[in-house]
Motif scaffolding. Structure first.
Motif, PDB file in Angstrom:
ATOM      1  N   VAL A  36       1.012  -1.300   0.009  1.00 31.33           N
ATOM      2  CA  VAL A  36      -0.089  -0.043  -0.068  1.00 31.33           C
ATOM      3  C   VAL A  36       1.016   1.221  -0.019  1.00 31.33           C
ATOM      4  O   VAL A  36       0.570   2.172  -0.845  1.00 31.33           O
ATOM      5  N   ASP A  37       1.928   1.400   0.769  1.00 32.37           N
ATOM      6  CA  ASP A  37       2.569   2.511   0.819  1.00 32.37           C
ATOM      7  C   ASP A  37       3.581   2.810  -0.409  1.00 32.37           C
ATOM      8  O   ASP A  37       3.833   3.713  -0.758  1.00 32.37           O
ATOM      9  N   THR A  38       3.809   1.664  -0.938  1.00 36.58           N
ATOM     10  CA  THR A  38       4.623   1.530  -2.403  1.00 36.58           C
ATOM     11  C   THR A  38       3.746   2.307  -3.218  1.00 36.58           C
ATOM     12  O   THR A  38       4.134   3.265  -4.032  1.00 36.58           O
ATOM     13  N   PHE A  39       2.524   1.878  -3.571  1.00 40.12           N
ATOM     14  CA  PHE A  39       1.590   2.513  -4.540  1.00 40.12           C
ATOM     15  C   PHE A  39       1.086   3.991  -4.071  1.00 40.12           C
ATOM     16  O   PHE A  39       0.732   4.727  -4.838  1.00 40.12           O
ATOM     17  N   VAL A  40       0.753   4.236  -3.018  1.00 36.96           N
ATOM     18  CA  VAL A  40       0.618   5.337  -2.488  1.00 36.96           C
ATOM     19  C   VAL A  40       1.624   6.521  -2.615  1.00 36.96           C
ATOM     20  O   VAL A  40       1.470   7.819  -2.940  1.00 36.96           O
ATOM     21  N   ILE A  45      -0.644   6.638  -6.659  1.00 30.16           N
ATOM     22  CA  ILE A  45      -1.782   5.969  -7.335  1.00 30.16           C
ATOM     23  C   ILE A  45      -2.864   6.993  -6.622  1.00 30.16           C
ATOM     24  O   ILE A  45      -2.935   7.688  -5.587  1.00 30.16           O
ATOM     25  N   ASP A  46      -3.850   7.574  -7.410  1.00 32.38           N
ATOM     26  CA  ASP A  46      -4.879   8.312  -6.976  1.00 32.38           C
ATOM     27  C   ASP A  46      -5.976   7.511  -6.029  1.00 32.38           C
ATOM     28  O   ASP A  46      -5.865   6.139  -6.395  1.00 32.38           O
ATOM     29  N   LYS A  47      -6.730   8.268  -5.428  1.00 28.53           N
ATOM     30  CA  LYS A  47      -7.782   7.483  -4.450  1.00 28.53           C
ATOM     31  C   LYS A  47      -8.807   6.618  -5.209  1.00 28.53           C
ATOM     32  O   LYS A  47      -9.098   5.664  -4.856  1.00 28.53           O
ATOM     33  N   LEU A  48      -9.411   7.318  -6.328  1.00 24.99           N
ATOM     34  CA  LEU A  48     -10.209   6.413  -6.982  1.00 24.99           C
ATOM     35  C   LEU A  48      -9.919   5.004  -7.505  1.00 24.99           C
ATOM     36  O   LEU A  48     -10.386   4.187  -7.495  1.00 24.99           O
ATOM     37  N   SER A  49      -8.655   5.314  -8.217  1.00 22.70           N
ATOM     38  CA  SER A  49      -8.101   3.805  -8.767  1.00 22.70           C
ATOM     39  C   SER A  49      -7.787   2.898  -7.572  1.00 22.70           C
ATOM     40  O   SER A  49      -7.804   1.723  -7.841  1.00 22.70           O
ATOM     41  N   PHE A  50      -7.215   3.485  -6.474  1.00 22.13           N
ATOM     42  CA  PHE A  50      -6.885   2.639  -5.204  1.00 22.13           C
ATOM     43  C   PHE A  50      -8.254   2.050  -4.972  1.00 22.13           C
ATOM     44  O   PHE A  50      -8.184   0.822  -4.688  1.00 22.13           O
ATOM     45  N   TRP A  51      -9.350   2.510  -4.687  1.00 22.68           N
ATOM     46  CA  TRP A  51     -10.467   1.900  -4.274  1.00 22.68           C
ATOM     47  C   TRP A  51     -11.327   0.873  -5.182  1.00 22.68           C
ATOM     48  O   TRP A  51     -11.830   0.067  -4.752  1.00 22.68           O
ATOM     49  N   ILE A  52     -11.022   1.242  -6.672  1.00 17.00           N
ATOM     50  CA  ILE A  52     -11.646   0.363  -7.633  1.00 17.00           C
ATOM     51  C   ILE A  52     -10.892  -0.774  -7.449  1.00 17.00           C
ATOM     52  O   ILE A  52     -11.354  -2.109  -7.665  1.00 17.00           O
ATOM     53  N   GLY A  53      -9.528  -0.664  -7.546  1.00 15.36           N
ATOM     54  CA  GLY A  53      -8.557  -1.933  -7.310  1.00 15.36           C
ATOM     55  C   GLY A  53      -8.797  -2.658  -6.234  1.00 15.36           C
ATOM     56  O   GLY A  53      -8.892  -3.897  -6.379  1.00 15.36           O
ATOM     57  N   GLU A  54      -9.101  -1.907  -4.989  1.00 15.67           N
ATOM     58  CA  GLU A  54      -9.325  -2.728  -3.889  1.00 15.67           C
ATOM     59  C   GLU A  54     -10.728  -3.564  -3.892  1.00 15.67           C
ATOM     60  O   GLU A  54     -10.846  -4.663  -3.341  1.00 15.67           O
ATOM     61  N   THR A  55     -11.584  -2.994  -4.463  1.00 19.03           N
ATOM     62  CA  THR A  55     -13.016  -3.477  -4.539  1.00 19.03           C
ATOM     63  C   THR A  55     -13.037  -4.651  -5.500  1.00 19.03           C
ATOM     64  O   THR A  55     -13.739  -5.829  -5.042  1.00 19.03           O
ATOM     65  N   PHE A 124      -1.529  -1.694  -9.971  1.00 18.44           N
ATOM     66  CA  PHE A 124      -2.059  -2.029  -8.852  1.00 18.44           C
ATOM     67  C   PHE A 124      -3.122  -3.085  -8.994  1.00 18.44           C
ATOM     68  O   PHE A 124      -2.938  -4.278  -8.087  1.00 18.44           O
ATOM     69  N   LEU A 125      -4.182  -3.007  -9.763  1.00 19.64           N
ATOM     70  CA  LEU A 125      -5.157  -4.119  -9.954  1.00 19.64           C
ATOM     71  C   LEU A 125      -4.438  -5.473 -10.447  1.00 19.64           C
ATOM     72  O   LEU A 125      -4.805  -6.600  -9.941  1.00 19.64           O
ATOM     73  N   VAL A 126      -3.797  -5.504 -11.534  1.00 24.44           N
ATOM     74  CA  VAL A 126      -3.019  -6.509 -12.201  1.00 24.44           C
ATOM     75  C   VAL A 126      -2.164  -7.260 -11.203  1.00 24.44           C
ATOM     76  O   VAL A 126      -2.216  -8.238 -10.994  1.00 24.44           O
ATOM     77  N   CYS A 127      -1.321  -6.402 -10.371  1.00 22.28           N
ATOM     78  CA  CYS A 127      -0.468  -7.112  -9.769  1.00 22.28           C
ATOM     79  C   CYS A 127      -1.148  -7.937  -8.350  1.00 22.28           C
ATOM     80  O   CYS A 127      -0.807  -8.819  -8.196  1.00 22.28           O
ATOM     81  N   LEU A 128      -2.226  -7.183  -7.679  1.00 19.40           N
ATOM     82  CA  LEU A 128      -2.869  -7.609  -6.843  1.00 19.40           C
ATOM     83  C   LEU A 128      -3.573  -8.925  -7.068  1.00 19.40           C
ATOM     84  O   LEU A 128      -3.433  -9.963  -6.364  1.00 19.40           O
TER      85      LEU A 128
END
Length: 508
Positions: A36-40, A45-55, A124-128
């Motif tokens: 998380v710290d790496t991407f933030v 990473i922007d907040k919208l992309s972060f939450w979309i990826g987490e969802t 973020f999404l692909v790696c996760l």
């Protein structure tokens, strides 16, 4: 017991099995701390992309366990038991082949986090999803081997002992990573991650290769015996026509297994509590203890909370061997409840007791989680006997448990932050730190009153969550009857069915 396999390098099978936990934990602990710290902070990473990826990751994380479990074990599900169709060594070889192939891929997917190769949101999404997919395959097959390698409680406890020992060693990567973690200069950290990944790939390849050599001999001997019987025209009784189950039919069978229902109910609360402790451990340290203990003491409590559960579990496993897994888990639930009640009565001003409680709450809760694989293995035995499987569907059952319990990972931060807001008025998503709130208050007595209210709210959150979890778990666990005579009967029936295919772990 079958033919004893060749003992390559004189390393016991239990040690080789447990060492696979090392090659997972050295990477997964670093992943949990820094992704998380790496991407933030590094990739911005922007907040919208972060939450979309987490969802999307939440959905994938919940569904891939039963999906991979079904793909792995669907050939074992039938309405008739056919005993000789698939031998135990062949099942073990199938698990080892999956580990040998996907273990190195898991390590490579870990490396994909630490080098920017696409837009932050896409990466973020692909790696996760890649990382969790390979981690799930590795975990499912590794956990399934616990049920496939041994049936007796003693042998499974021995296997779990080495898993805990090597997981504790793997936790040392957390401490080593501190020396190279630098958000402004990422090169040293990347080298460290590459070294850890290379070590993991090498370890997976060597250990699974040695294990495969052992069990291939078992399979070869069985095939030779089958060929001799065929040449002598010695045939077995024709097998009944088998009907492969659909996934829905399997779910219906599982829903009728009451011990499974009570176990996942208890385990859902356990997963919630484990992740609640992980999510809010730094928060409790900061708001309850930061002004009363030194920075080094706080760091020690945080670091010990990663290693102590694995070391403590070595003692728990010895208790399991003596008193049974069911009783040890029950005692841990009582201990959680009693310690929480004592802490509630003592109040937040007993600093030494508070330090012990914060650390022990996480250690004992994580320790309980480490024992639950033994219970799931017993549920595999019960499912095998009750539904007359031709082989135990170990990976699928582990996957179904994960499907039901993983929502606890999401409930923990959501419910915890909501309670924190109810108790204190502090919204963690709208403020970077508590001092931002305090700075908006008039100086003097109102500030002191506000800080005291926040501290009291954090304290209530700290003690009421384990009290509630402990009560709910004791109620569910009291309905679980796969222990004592019933468990011994189930194990005897499974052992008698596949006695010739099972291996003595100590003899390997």
């Amino acid at each position: 017991m079958g033919v004893r396999p060749v003992n390559c390098l004189n390393i016991p099978t239990a040690v080789l099995y447990g060492s696979l936990s090392l090659f997972v934990s050295i990477l997964h602990n670093v992943f949990l701390l820094y992704y998380v710290d790496t991407f933030v902070s590094v990739y911005k990473i922007d907040k919208l992309s972060f939450w979309i990826g987490e969802t999307i990751f939440l959905l994938w994380n919940s569904l891939n366990d039963p999906l991979f479990g079904w793909l792995s074990d669907r050939s074992f599900l039938s309405t008739q038991q056919s005993g000789a169709a698939i031998s135990s060594p062949e099942v073990v070889l199938k698990r080892l082949k999956a580990l040998m192939r996907n273990g190195p891929l898991f390590a490579l997917s870990f490396l994909s986090f630490w080098v920017a190769w696409a837009r932050p949101g896409v990466q973020f999404l692909v790696c996760l999803c890649l990382y969790d997919g390979f981690l799930t395959i590795v975990d499912l097959n590794h956990n399934a081997l616990l049920a496939d390698l041994a049936v007796s409680e003693k042998d499974r406890t021995r296997l779990n002992f080495y898993c805990s020992l090597f997981s504790a060693l793997g936790s040392l990567s957390v401490f080593m990573s501190y020396a190279v973690w630098n958000k402004d200069n990422f090169f040293s950290f990347r080298l460290f991650c590459a070294a850890m990944a290379a070590f993991s790939i090498f370890g997976f390849s060597i250990c699974t290769w040695i294990l495969r050599q052992r069990f291939q001999l078992e399979v070869k001997v069985k095939h030779m015996e089958a060929s001799m019987l065929k040449e002598l025209h010695i045939s077995q009784t024709p097998l009944a026509q088998e009907q492969t189950l659909t996934f829905l039919e399997y779910l219906k069978q599982l829903s009728r297994q009451q011990n499974f229902v009570w176990f996942v109910s208890m385990n859902l609360v356990q997963v919630f509590h484990c992740h609640f402790n992980s999510n809010f451990f730094p928060l409790f340290l900061e708001y309850l203890l930061s002004d009363r203990i030194s920075l080094s003491t706080g760091s020690f409590l945080l670091g010990a909370s990663y290693i102590a559960p694995h070391l403590n579990n070595l003692y728990f496993l010895s208790l399991c061997h003596r008193f049974g897994v069911y009783m040890v888990i029950r005692w841990l639930f009582f201990l959680k409840l009693v310690l929480s009640l004592i802490m509630l009565l003592a109040g937040p001003d007993q600093i030494y007791l508070l330090c012990f409680f914060i650390a022990s709450n996480r250690v004992f809760t994580e320790g309980t989680c480490k024992l639950l694989n033994l219970v799931i293995s017993d549920l595999v035995d019960e499912d095998f006997v009750m539904n007359k499987r031709k082989q135990a569907a170990s990976a699928l059952l582990f996957g179904m448990v994960a499907l039901v319990t993983k929502p606890g990972q999401t409930f923990a931060p959501l419910f915890g932050t909501w309670l924190l807001y109810v108790y204190t008025g502090y919204d963690i998503f709208q403020h970077d730190a508590l001092h931002d709130i305090v700075s908006t208050k008039p100086v003097g007595e109102p500030n002191t009153a506000w800080m005291k209210a926040v501290r009291q709210g954090c304290f209530y959150l700290l003690v009421f969550i384990p009290i509630t979890c402990g009560v709910l778990q004791l109620l569910a666990w009291s309905q679980f009857n796969l222990h004592g005579k019933r468990l011994q009967t189930i194990k005897s029936l499974r052992q008698s069915t596949h006695q010739e295919g099972l291996l003595d772990i100590k003899a390997v």
